[in-house]
Design a protein around this motif. Structure first.
Motif, PDB file in Angstrom:
ATOM      1  N   ASP A 191      -9.579   7.862   6.504  1.00 40.14           N
ATOM      2  CA  ASP A 191     -10.116   8.776   7.506  1.00 40.14           C
ATOM      3  C   ASP A 191     -11.301   8.197   8.272  1.00 40.14           C
ATOM      4  N   PHE A 192     -11.535   6.886   8.177  1.00 37.45           N
ATOM      5  CA  PHE A 192     -12.572   6.225   8.979  1.00 37.45           C
ATOM      6  C   PHE A 192     -12.238   4.739   9.064  1.00 37.45           C
ATOM      7  N   GLN A 193     -13.006   3.987   9.883  1.00 31.82           N
ATOM      8  CA  GLN A 193     -12.815   2.539  10.021  1.00 31.82           C
ATOM      9  C   GLN A 193     -11.348   2.158  10.269  1.00 31.82           C
ATOM     10  N   GLN A 194     -10.764   2.644  11.286  1.00 31.77           N
ATOM     11  CA  GLN A 194      -9.387   2.314  11.680  1.00 31.77           C
ATOM     12  C   GLN A 194      -8.356   2.712  10.628  1.00 31.77           C
ATOM     13  N   GLY A 195      -8.691   3.674   9.787  1.00 33.42           N
ATOM     14  CA  GLY A 195      -7.754   4.092   8.742  1.00 33.42           C
ATOM     15  C   GLY A 195      -6.454   4.639   9.312  1.00 33.42           C
ATOM     16  N   ASP A 196      -5.352   4.313   8.631  1.00 33.19           N
ATOM     17  CA  ASP A 196      -4.028   4.751   9.069  1.00 33.19           C
ATOM     18  C   ASP A 196      -3.162   4.890   7.818  1.00 33.19           C
ATOM     19  N   PRO A 197      -2.887   6.113   7.359  1.00 33.02           N
ATOM     20  CA  PRO A 197      -2.155   6.281   6.094  1.00 33.02           C
ATOM     21  C   PRO A 197      -0.748   5.687   6.111  1.00 33.02           C
ATOM     22  N   GLY A 198      -0.050   5.808   7.226  1.00 34.72           N
ATOM     23  CA  GLY A 198       1.291   5.231   7.296  1.00 34.72           C
ATOM     24  C   GLY A 198       1.257   3.722   7.162  1.00 34.72           C
ATOM     25  N   ARG A 199       0.285   3.116   7.809  1.00 35.95           N
ATOM     26  CA  ARG A 199       0.139   1.663   7.732  1.00 35.95           C
ATOM     27  C   ARG A 199      -0.255   1.222   6.320  1.00 35.95           C
ATOM     28  N   LEU A 200      -1.126   1.994   5.688  1.00 38.00           N
ATOM     29  CA  LEU A 200      -1.529   1.675   4.317  1.00 38.00           C
ATOM     30  C   LEU A 200      -0.338   1.750   3.374  1.00 38.00           C
ATOM     31  N   TYR A 201       0.460   2.783   3.510  1.00 37.23           N
ATOM     32  CA  TYR A 201       1.645   2.951   2.662  1.00 37.23           C
ATOM     33  C   TYR A 201       2.566   1.733   2.776  1.00 37.23           C
ATOM     34  N   ASP A 202       2.814   1.311   4.014  1.00 34.98           N
ATOM     35  CA  ASP A 202       3.686   0.158   4.235  1.00 34.98           C
ATOM     36  C   ASP A 202       3.062  -1.119   3.668  1.00 34.98           C
ATOM     37  N   SER A 203       1.750  -1.267   3.818  1.00 32.88           N
ATOM     38  CA  SER A 203       1.069  -2.459   3.309  1.00 32.88           C
ATOM     39  C   SER A 203       1.186  -2.560   1.796  1.00 32.88           C
ATOM     40  N   VAL A 204       0.898  -1.460   1.125  1.00 36.12           N
ATOM     41  CA  VAL A 204       0.898  -1.488  -0.341  1.00 36.12           C
ATOM     42  C   VAL A 204       2.304  -1.737  -0.880  1.00 36.12           C
ATOM     43  N   HIS A 205       3.284  -1.027  -0.331  1.00 37.70           N
ATOM     44  CA  HIS A 205       4.645  -1.195  -0.831  1.00 37.70           C
ATOM     45  C   HIS A 205       5.237  -2.547  -0.436  1.00 37.70           C
ATOM     46  N   GLY A 206       4.883  -3.042   0.745  1.00 38.58           N
ATOM     47  CA  GLY A 206       5.480  -4.290   1.218  1.00 38.58           C
ATOM     48  C   GLY A 206       4.799  -5.546   0.729  1.00 38.58           C
ATOM     49  N   LYS A 207       3.478  -5.476   0.452  1.00 37.85           N
ATOM     50  CA  LYS A 207       2.731  -6.694   0.140  1.00 37.85           C
ATOM     51  C   LYS A 207       2.182  -6.730  -1.289  1.00 37.85           C
ATOM     52  N   ILE A 208       2.041  -5.572  -1.935  1.00 42.03           N
ATOM     53  CA  ILE A 208       1.453  -5.545  -3.282  1.00 42.03           C
ATOM     54  C   ILE A 208       2.485  -5.133  -4.333  1.00 42.03           C
ATOM     55  N   LEU A 209       3.099  -3.985  -4.142  1.00 42.75           N
ATOM     56  CA  LEU A 209       4.080  -3.505  -5.120  1.00 42.75           C
ATOM     57  C   LEU A 209       5.380  -4.296  -5.066  1.00 42.75           C
ATOM     58  N   SER A 210       5.483  -5.228  -4.132  1.00 37.67           N
ATOM     59  CA  SER A 210       6.635  -6.125  -4.072  1.00 37.67           C
ATOM     60  C   SER A 210       6.450  -7.350  -4.966  1.00 37.67           C
ATOM     61  N   LEU A 211       5.253  -7.519  -5.524  1.00 39.18           N
ATOM     62  CA  LEU A 211       5.017  -8.596  -6.482  1.00 39.18           C
ATOM     63  C   LEU A 211       5.763  -8.287  -7.782  1.00 39.18           C
ATOM     64  N   SER A 212       5.861  -9.257  -8.674  1.00 38.67           N
ATOM     65  CA  SER A 212       6.570  -9.044  -9.929  1.00 38.67           C
ATOM     66  C   SER A 212       5.892  -7.931 -10.729  1.00 38.67           C
ATOM     67  N   ASP A 213       6.691  -7.186 -11.501  1.00 38.10           N
ATOM     68  CA  ASP A 213       6.199  -5.995 -12.189  1.00 38.10           C
ATOM     69  C   ASP A 213       5.041  -6.279 -13.128  1.00 38.10           C
ATOM     70  N   ASP A 214       4.986  -7.463 -13.719  1.00 39.21           N
ATOM     71  CA  ASP A 214       3.920  -7.740 -14.683  1.00 39.21           C
ATOM     72  C   ASP A 214       2.667  -8.328 -14.038  1.00 39.21           C
ATOM     73  N   THR A 215       2.634  -8.410 -12.714  1.00 42.51           N
ATOM     74  CA  THR A 215       1.431  -8.892 -12.033  1.00 42.51           C
ATOM     75  C   THR A 215       0.266  -7.945 -12.299  1.00 42.51           C
TER      76      THR A 215
END
Length: 280
Positions: A191-215
């Motif tokens: 809700d501040f500093q260029q925050g964008d919930p849709g963009r955050l959702y895509d970032s986390v699922h595409g760049k972090i939760l796409s790593l191996s499960d035991d990371t």
């Protein structure tokens, strides 16, 4: 004699039954075997030359990370806090490490970075995302790497909390440093500093939760006493990011969180690497 024989046989039977019960009771459960498997995986992936320390600032609930190479003595520092620079330099000195890069996962709003103060004390180079538009010696983008000794941090752009949010993945070591994009059972506010919930959702699922499960995932903050999580845990238990995207966006838009206490001081300072004298 017959009675004595029957007694002896009964005693032997009880001993055998007891031994069987002991073997059954001592047999590891499937859950324990699974945990042992995860631990073994982590141990085999981690290079013995890697130095890793997780440090904590009680005022801002910020984690600062020391990552070093024992062989070369080079190290990096992720998300230093200005009030804790004395501690950080002492820890690195005691470990026989030489700081080469000070990295910020983003322009923080809850504390002033210690990067500027560290630059006064040594030849360290500051690192931040190019998309942050903040001052730094080195600006990085998606796919860049930051090297220290034999180790490399892969840069992943994970905007949504801010435009310049980064996740640093310690290659081949099963660790990632997620900043405020992904917290343990939570995420950064939008809700501040260029925050964008849709963009955050895509970032986390595409760049972090796409790593191996035991990371193992290490956030920039925690407010509940937890220190580390894994990809598998967050995919299963994160109460926000396990929701469908539309529900996540609605939830984040309705949080109505208070205005950050230090944002008016921290953001301007962090835009110039924490070197407040440049602002005068």
């Amino acid at each position: 004699m017959a009675t004595a024989g029957r007694r002896a046989l009964a005693g032997l039977w009880r001993s055998v039954s007891s031994a069987k019960r002991c073997r059954t009771e001592l047999r590891p459960s499937p859950f324990l075997l699974h945990c042992r498997g995860l631990c073994a995986t982590g141990e085999t992936r981690e290079n013995p030359s890697l130095v890793f320390r997780q440090l904590f600032d009680q005022s801002s609930f910020t984690y600062t990370y020391v990552l070093g190479d024992r062989q070369s003595g080079e190290c990096v520092l992720i998300d230093p806090v200005i009030e804790m620079v004395d501690r950080d330099t002492r820890v690195m000195s005691e470990l026989g490490l030489r700081l080469t890069y000070a990295l910020n996962t983003h322009v923080h709003a809850d504390h002033v970075t210690g990067t500027g103060e560290l630059k006064k004390r040594s030849e360290v180079k500051s690192v931040i995302a190019r998309g942050s538009k903040a001052v730094a010696d080195v600006h990085v983008d998606e796919g860049d790497t930051v090297k220290f000794g034999q180790f490399e941090l892969e840069v992943r752009s994970t905007p949504g909390h801010t435009d310049g949010c980064l996740t640093f993945v310690l290659k081949n070591q099963g660790k990632a440093f997620t900043g405020d994009a992904l917290l343990i059972r939570g995420c950064g506010r939008t809700d501040f500093q260029q925050g964008d919930p849709g963009r955050l959702y895509d970032s986390v699922h595409g760049k972090i939760l796409s790593l191996s499960d035991d990371t193992q995932l290490y956030p920039a903050h925690d407010y509940t006493g937890q220190t580390v999580t894994t990809v598998a845990e967050e995919k299963k238990f994160n109460p926000r990011l396990t929701k469908p995207k539309a529900e996540f966006v609605q939830l984040m838009s309705e949080l109505n969180l208070p205005y950050p206490r230090l944002i008016d001081k921290a953001v301007p300072a962090n835009m110039v690497c924490g070197l407040q004298e440049l602002m005068k």
